[in-house]
Write a protein that holds these residues in place. Structure first.
Motif, PDB file in Angstrom:
ATOM      1  N   GLY A 157      21.754 -44.098 -26.612  1.00 10.37           N
ATOM      2  CA  GLY A 157      22.332 -42.856 -27.184  1.00 10.37           C
ATOM      3  C   GLY A 157      22.294 -41.581 -26.544  1.00 10.37           C
ATOM      4  N   LEU A 158      22.100 -41.570 -25.240  1.00 13.22           N
ATOM      5  CA  LEU A 158      22.475 -40.355 -24.409  1.00 13.22           C
ATOM      6  C   LEU A 158      23.530 -39.609 -24.543  1.00 13.22           C
ATOM      7  N   ALA A 159      23.493 -38.301 -24.713  1.00 12.57           N
ATOM      8  CA  ALA A 159      24.713 -37.449 -24.787  1.00 12.57           C
ATOM      9  C   ALA A 159      25.102 -36.981 -23.384  1.00 12.57           C
ATOM     10  N   MET A 160      25.298 -37.562 -22.593  1.00 13.16           N
ATOM     11  CA  MET A 160      25.611 -37.341 -21.125  1.00 13.16           C
ATOM     12  C   MET A 160      24.437 -37.190 -20.356  1.00 13.16           C
ATOM     13  N   GLY A 161      23.902 -38.359 -19.734  1.00  8.93           N
ATOM     14  CA  GLY A 161      22.752 -38.157 -18.925  1.00  8.93           C
ATOM     15  C   GLY A 161      22.954 -37.540 -17.550  1.00  8.93           C
ATOM     16  N   ASN A 162      22.098 -37.152 -16.849  1.00  9.84           N
ATOM     17  CA  ASN A 162      22.068 -36.674 -15.195  1.00  9.84           C
ATOM     18  C   ASN A 162      20.833 -36.689 -14.856  1.00  9.84           C
ATOM     19  N   ALA A 163      20.809 -35.875 -13.861  1.00 13.27           N
ATOM     20  CA  ALA A 163      19.436 -36.061 -12.697  1.00 13.27           C
ATOM     21  C   ALA A 163      18.196 -35.823 -13.336  1.00 13.27           C
ATOM     22  N   MET A 164      17.627 -36.852 -13.523  1.00 12.12           N
ATOM     23  CA  MET A 164      16.126 -37.087 -14.106  1.00 12.12           C
ATOM     24  C   MET A 164      15.126 -37.353 -12.930  1.00 12.12           C
ATOM     25  N   GLN A 165      13.667 -37.414 -13.512  1.00  5.78           N
ATOM     26  CA  GLN A 165      12.592 -37.432 -12.798  1.00  5.78           C
ATOM     27  C   GLN A 165      11.288 -37.995 -13.487  1.00  5.78           C
ATOM     28  N   LEU A 166      10.696 -38.560 -12.762  1.00  9.41           N
ATOM     29  CA  LEU A 166       9.203 -38.888 -13.298  1.00  9.41           C
ATOM     30  C   LEU A 166       8.446 -38.014 -13.501  1.00  9.41           C
ATOM     31  N   GLY A 167       7.751 -37.844 -14.736  1.00 13.89           N
ATOM     32  CA  GLY A 167       7.035 -36.631 -15.035  1.00 13.89           C
ATOM     33  C   GLY A 167       5.419 -37.008 -14.744  1.00 13.89           C
ATOM     34  N   PRO A 168       4.691 -36.016 -14.715  1.00 15.21           N
ATOM     35  CA  PRO A 168       3.248 -36.197 -14.536  1.00 15.21           C
ATOM     36  C   PRO A 168       2.537 -37.115 -15.399  1.00 15.21           C
ATOM     37  N   ASP A 169       2.976 -37.334 -16.477  1.00 10.75           N
ATOM     38  CA  ASP A 169       2.542 -38.154 -17.735  1.00 10.75           C
ATOM     39  C   ASP A 169       3.029 -39.735 -17.557  1.00 10.75           C
ATOM     40  N   GLY A 170       3.820 -39.818 -16.392  1.00  4.56           N
ATOM     41  CA  GLY A 170       4.545 -41.509 -16.187  1.00  4.56           C
ATOM     42  C   GLY A 170       5.471 -41.613 -16.841  1.00  4.56           C
ATOM     43  N   CYS A 171       6.220 -40.645 -17.665  1.00  8.54           N
ATOM     44  CA  CYS A 171       7.481 -40.926 -18.209  1.00  8.54           C
ATOM     45  C   CYS A 171       8.583 -40.370 -17.431  1.00  8.54           C
ATOM     46  N   LEU A 172       9.825 -40.895 -17.921  1.00  4.62           N
ATOM     47  CA  LEU A 172      10.969 -40.559 -17.182  1.00  4.62           C
ATOM     48  C   LEU A 172      11.599 -39.312 -17.992  1.00  4.62           C
ATOM     49  N   TYR A 173      11.930 -38.220 -17.418  1.00  6.50           N
ATOM     50  CA  TYR A 173      12.708 -37.063 -18.190  1.00  6.50           C
ATOM     51  C   TYR A 173      14.121 -36.913 -17.578  1.00  6.50           C
ATOM     52  N   TYR A 174      14.627 -36.705 -18.651  1.00  8.27           N
ATOM     53  CA  TYR A 174      16.531 -36.643 -18.593  1.00  8.27           C
ATOM     54  C   TYR A 174      16.859 -35.681 -19.576  1.00  8.27           C
TER      55      TYR A 174
END
Length: 532
Positions: A157-174
């Motif tokens: 259900g992403l509305a056009m994803g792009n550059a993402m990174q792992l956060g300090p909490d262990g989740c992926l942010y995008y």
């Protein structure tokens, strides 16, 4: 010519020069050292690696010196690298957006396929030996594509994803580029969570060395949004000096370096938004070229309409997949897009009007005296006219690959056909060949009783007499097309309805003084030819 640019993407030796016995040739802009710049990441060797989507190339940049080295070239299996990340063993993982693939480049340079049939893979992140990508499309997904595990869906259900990174909490942010949001999802899946909304045109999500969420804007304003998620919760918004940003990377000193999909180059962006150039920006094409009545040179430069001001390319408007461009006597600029649009633009008021939609890869465009436009519809093998009331009429059809059009002083229309190697007159009864046997003719301009044609297959500019078919060579060794001796696979069609990698187009235009301008898309410059 302008100062010797040294080695360029077209000529690694720095020795090739355009030649002419009849014209003095100079660069209006420097040759571009990077062929666009998209995803960036620091490698194990400390250099900044840059994915270049338009080029089909990946380069490594020495941040201290600005030196650029090509590490993945255009003749390899990677067609449209858009983002990259490094695994724990030093392998580089690459998203290949247009054909929908993910690649691994091992430390020894070996390239192997990791995943295919991914729809528009763009953002990529490595967490130890695990590899994650997301899709730049409506309804896109976050996937784990770690070799040996097979694609695993973490979120959709992403509305056009792009550059993402792992956060300090262990989740992926995008980012969700369409909705202006940032989301996160646990590495092993689960319900995605909205982290931030009302973020300005988010294109890349990054964390600095202090764990502050940093979101880049793809807009003209160069906005950077910082959110202290794990501290005060404060949000700050800073306008920067880089337009059309694409990606960012932080070095060990927490300095942020950014790329620009619109203009290429690499810059260090300070916390207050000031930019320090590391690799100069430049023209990503250029493709079509036109001379406005004011004398300003316009060019269709893939993701923007640009002008050349005092030797520097300047973004006039961010207009995705801009290709052909023409200027009329009334001061308007007309341009085509590989999305299928034809638009007219008022440079003074910055008003953009759509004249036609859903054409099949329109390329060259020219203006007639009555205000109508003539367009080479490359994908459909047609030449069409667009009246002032936007009525569309087919002037010629059944062509091979019409690329550019020109209108002479008597309002006669000529078209180049790259596939058939011809220049033809377009009349009421169809087309009449006036020159044939050319090698991939593209740009065309009419000056008096002559036609000037960019013959890209032989890298030269020809003058053609349309009455007799006679021709002469005006300039040679032009930096158009791929570098000599380089082959590139036919670009794959997009897997998700996006236009895909732009088809190269070397345009030519005449100025009011009879001088000529050629878009040298092989090196990212505009050439100015004046009679010698």
């Amino acid at each position: 010519m302008r100062a010797d640019p040294g080695p360029t993407r077209y000529d690694r030796t720095g020795r090739l020069r355009p030649r002419s016995e009849r014209w003095r040739i100079e660069r209006l802009t420097r040759a571009n050292p990077l062929w666009g710049s998209n995803g960036i990441a620091f490698g194990p060797d400390g250099r900044l690696y840059v994915a270049q989507y338009v080029a089909g190339r990946i380069s490594a940049v020495d941040i201290g010196s600005g030196d650029v080295e090509v590490v993945v070239d255009v003749d390899g299996p990677v067609q449209s690298p858009d983002d990259l990340a490094f695994g724990a063993d030093g392998s580089m993982y690459i998203t290949d957006l247009t054909p929908g693939r993910v690649w691994r480049r091992a430390p020894d340079g070996t390239i192997t396929l990791v995943a295919e049939d991914v729809l528009a893979p763009n953002g990529i992140a490595c967490v130890g030996d695990r590899v994650f990508v997301n899709e730049m499309r409506p309804g896109g997904r976050v996937l784990e594509v770690t070799p040996g595990t097979g694609p695993v869906v973490l979120a959709d259900g992403l509305a056009m994803g792009n550059a993402m990174q792992l956060g300090p909490d262990g989740c992926l942010y995008y980012p969700h580029m369409v909705t202006g949001e940032v989301h996160r999802v646990p590495l092993d899946g689960g319900a995605p969570e909205l982290v931030a909304e009302d973020v300005h045109a988010p294109v890349a999500v990054r964390f600095d060395r202090g764990g502050v969420l940093t979101v880049l804007s793809r807009g003209e304003e160069g906005i950077v949004t910082r959110i202290d998620l794990f501290g005060s919760g404060d949000r700050t918004v800073v306008p920067g000096e880089v337009s059309g940003m694409d990606n960012a990377a932080f070095d060990t000193e927490n300095r942020m370096f950014v790329s620009s999909f619109a203009a290429g180059g690499i810059a260090e962006l300070a916390p207050d938004g000031r930019a320090r150039t590391v690799v100069p920006s430049g023209l990503v094409g250029p493709f079509g070229v036109a001379v406005h009545r004011s004398g300003t040179v316009f060019t269709g430069d893939n993701h923007r309409l640009a002008t050349v001001d005092d030797g520097e390319p300047v973004t006039r408007e961010l207009l995705v997949h801009s290709h052909g461009v023409a200027a009329d006597d009334g001061g308007r600029v007309h341009l085509t897009s590989q999305f299928g649009d034809v638009r007219s633009y008022d440079p003074d008021d910055r008003v953009l009007t759509t004249r036609a939609r859903r054409l099949s890869r329109p390329t060259g465009v020219a203006a007639r005296a009555d205000g109508s436009l003539v367009v080479a519809e490359t994908g459909a093998g047609r030449v069409v006219a667009i009246a002032e009331d936007d009525t569309l009429t087919v002037l010629a059809e059944g062509l091979g690959a019409p690329v550019d059009v020109a209108v002479d002083e008597r309002d006669r229309c000529y078209v180049t056909d790259e596939q058939r190697g011809t220049v033809s007159l377009v009349g009421e009864d169809g087309t009449q060949v006036v020159a044939e046997g050319l090698d991939a003719p593209q740009g065309i301009a009419a000056v008096g009783e002559e036609l000037f044609v960019v013959e890209t297959g032989r890298r030269r500019l020809l003058a053609v007499d349309p009455a007799t078919g006679e021709r002469r060579v005006e300039a040679q060794d032009l930096a158009v097309g791929l570098p000599p001796g380089t082959a590139r696979p036919q670009p794959a069609l997009s897997t998700c309805g996006l236009p895909g990698v732009p088809v190269p187009f070397a345009g030519v235009a005449a100025g009011p003084d009879g001088s000529l301008y050629v878009s040298a898309n092989g090196e990212g410059s505009v050439l100015h030819l004046r009679r010698g």
